[in-house]
Design a protein around this motif. Sequence first.
Motif, PDB file in Angstrom:
ATOM      1  N   CYS A 138      -5.248  -3.395  -9.339  1.00 21.29           N
ATOM      2  CA  CYS A 138      -4.974  -2.740  -8.054  1.00 21.29           C
ATOM      3  C   CYS A 138      -6.286  -2.639  -7.281  1.00 21.29           C
ATOM      4  O   CYS A 138      -7.260  -2.030  -7.753  1.00 21.29           O
ATOM      5  N   ASN A 139      -6.340  -3.278  -6.122  1.00 15.74           N
ATOM      6  CA  ASN A 139      -7.567  -3.292  -5.323  1.00 15.74           C
ATOM      7  C   ASN A 139      -7.897  -1.891  -4.784  1.00 15.74           C
ATOM      8  O   ASN A 139      -7.047  -0.988  -4.770  1.00 15.74           O
ATOM      9  N   TRP A 163       5.616  -3.285 -13.086  1.00 19.51           N
ATOM     10  CA  TRP A 163       4.283  -2.697 -13.080  1.00 19.51           C
ATOM     11  C   TRP A 163       4.359  -1.313 -12.439  1.00 19.51           C
ATOM     12  O   TRP A 163       4.865  -1.154 -11.328  1.00 19.51           O
ATOM     13  N   LYS A 217      -2.649  -6.072 -14.529  1.00 22.13           N
ATOM     14  CA  LYS A 217      -2.539  -6.364 -13.098  1.00 22.13           C
ATOM     15  C   LYS A 217      -3.527  -5.440 -12.379  1.00 22.13           C
ATOM     16  O   LYS A 217      -3.523  -4.223 -12.584  1.00 22.13           O
ATOM     17  N   ARG A 245       0.829  -1.190   0.000  1.00 21.27           N
ATOM     18  CA  ARG A 245       0.000   0.000   0.000  1.00 21.27           C
ATOM     19  C   ARG A 245       0.875   1.256   0.000  1.00 21.27           C
ATOM     20  O   ARG A 245       1.896   1.328   0.677  1.00 21.27           O
ATOM     21  N   CYS A 272      -1.288   1.509  -5.535  1.00 19.08           N
ATOM     22  CA  CYS A 272      -0.462   0.297  -5.518  1.00 19.08           C
ATOM     23  C   CYS A 272       0.919   0.701  -6.037  1.00 19.08           C
ATOM     24  O   CYS A 272       1.018   1.279  -7.122  1.00 19.08           O
ATOM     25  N   GLY A 278      -5.668  -0.235  -2.155  1.00 16.39           N
ATOM     26  CA  GLY A 278      -4.298   0.115  -2.479  1.00 16.39           C
ATOM     27  C   GLY A 278      -3.335  -1.053  -2.449  1.00 16.39           C
ATOM     28  O   GLY A 278      -2.128  -0.854  -2.280  1.00 16.39           O
ATOM     29  N   THR A 279      -3.840  -2.266  -2.597  1.00 18.58           N
ATOM     30  CA  THR A 279      -2.974  -3.459  -2.653  1.00 18.58           C
ATOM     31  C   THR A 279      -3.216  -4.172  -3.975  1.00 18.58           C
ATOM     32  O   THR A 279      -4.318  -4.124  -4.536  1.00 18.58           O
ATOM     33  N   TRP A 280      -2.160  -4.812  -4.458  1.00 18.16           N
ATOM     34  CA  TRP A 280      -2.281  -5.573  -5.703  1.00 18.16           C
ATOM     35  C   TRP A 280      -3.132  -6.813  -5.480  1.00 18.16           C
ATOM     36  O   TRP A 280      -3.111  -7.407  -4.401  1.00 18.16           O
ATOM     37  N   ALA A 290      -5.603   3.152  -6.688  1.00 19.38           N
ATOM     38  CA  ALA A 290      -6.481   2.112  -6.141  1.00 19.38           C
ATOM     39  C   ALA A 290      -7.735   1.982  -6.990  1.00 19.38           C
ATOM     40  O   ALA A 290      -8.344   2.979  -7.388  1.00 19.38           O
ATOM     41  N   LYS A 321       3.258   2.385 -10.786  1.00 17.15           N
ATOM     42  CA  LYS A 321       2.411   2.821  -9.684  1.00 17.15           C
ATOM     43  C   LYS A 321       1.000   3.088 -10.220  1.00 17.15           C
ATOM     44  O   LYS A 321       0.817   3.813 -11.191  1.00 17.15           O
ATOM     45  N   THR A 322       0.001   2.487  -9.570  1.00 18.82           N
ATOM     46  CA  THR A 322      -1.366   2.521 -10.090  1.00 18.82           C
ATOM     47  C   THR A 322      -2.336   2.946  -8.997  1.00 18.82           C
ATOM     48  O   THR A 322      -2.219   2.494  -7.841  1.00 18.82           O
TER      49      THR A 322
END
Length: 415
Positions: free
Chosen positions: A79-80, A49, A77, A29, A39, A83-85, A54, A51-52
């Motif tokens: 990103c939840n 990957w 990929k 996070r 993420c 803020g977690t993959w 949330a 920075k993405t």
Amino acid sequence: MELIVEERLKQCTESPDVVKNSSSPAEARAEGDDGRLFCPQVFDGWSCWAKTAAGGVAETACPDFITGFDPSRLAHKVCNSNGTWFTHPESGKPWSNYTTCVNLEDLEWRRQVTKIYETGYAISLAAIIASLFIFIYFKSLRCTRIMLHINLFISFATNNALWILWYRLVVEQPSVLSDNEVGCALLHISLHYFLLSNYFWMFCEGFYLHILLVATFTSEDKLKKWLYLCGWGLPAVVVVLYTTLRITDHDPLETSECWIHESKFNWVLVVPVCLSLAASFTFLCNIVRVLIVKLRAGPHVGSGPSPSALQAVRATLLLLPLLGLHYLITPFRPESTTHPLLKTYEVLSAVFTSFQGLCVAFLFCFCNGEVITQIKRKWNLHVSQFRPRASSFTAATTVTFIRSTAAPLPGEEKV
């Protein structure tokens, strides 16, 4: 492949917020200046990957160093929202979706082409083994010309068997390609050695016919030694050079994934093959010229070519363009993967390449007049053993019956 992965990791870790193979949501996070969750940039072992935000989805080009992946496609990929993959439900670890990297339609098509290769090589191998049995079984067929046929057939049989192993044990096994062990590299080298020996023994066939019809006073023993050296020795020199160039090159693709990738050193293999085919064609043109001169001179001038020699010339003339056809059409291979003629090219290439052994067996063995004569003679001897033979009593009775019912000879009186 390991060197490629290390280079991609090095490029990815230049960013200060990269997280390598993170499996902890707390570590994954990240929070921006405005309080939004992100993420962080992460390297998953294949790709980097970015920075993405949330709830977003990161995309990157599919890695081109993975066999079967289409680099023009995109992997993604998730990103939840926290803020977690995204983690895979089974493994519980962060998961990148590379399933979209595989063109399933193209994969199925390549499998069909592979089946054509395997079928053609298997049929050719069976025909060549049968031909070898015939040549070895009939001792009356043994001569220098048949010796050449046997060596040519051995090189074809071994090459076909190695191709079948290559498709079954390497091409269709992604784990073998990724492991890249010494065994599969040796299989690649052996395969190309026997492939070269096919064309060099074909050259020996044309060279021997040329010597037989043009220079008749040649020592057979010395000639055999040179033919063996050419048929088995020269391909070894070429393959050693090819192997050395690939091993000593600094490009990691040259020695990765069982050497399956197209090499920039393929010219080392192609040039000798083209030279041998050109030399064989030159020999055969001169052979045809000599035959025409001898046939025009009439049967009383010189000994003239034997029927078996003429048949060998005809078979070689038919076979030479067939063996060289694969290399003649190679420059015309469509470069674009979407070209409408690409599939036609691949099918024709598979058929011409894999069924060469079958054509060799038919031209040099199954359609050989000497072989047909020996097989007929052996068959007639076998059949004659089972034919019923009339006994002496039956024969005498038959003669007496015919004599008694026949008309009386002059001077005889029929009773």
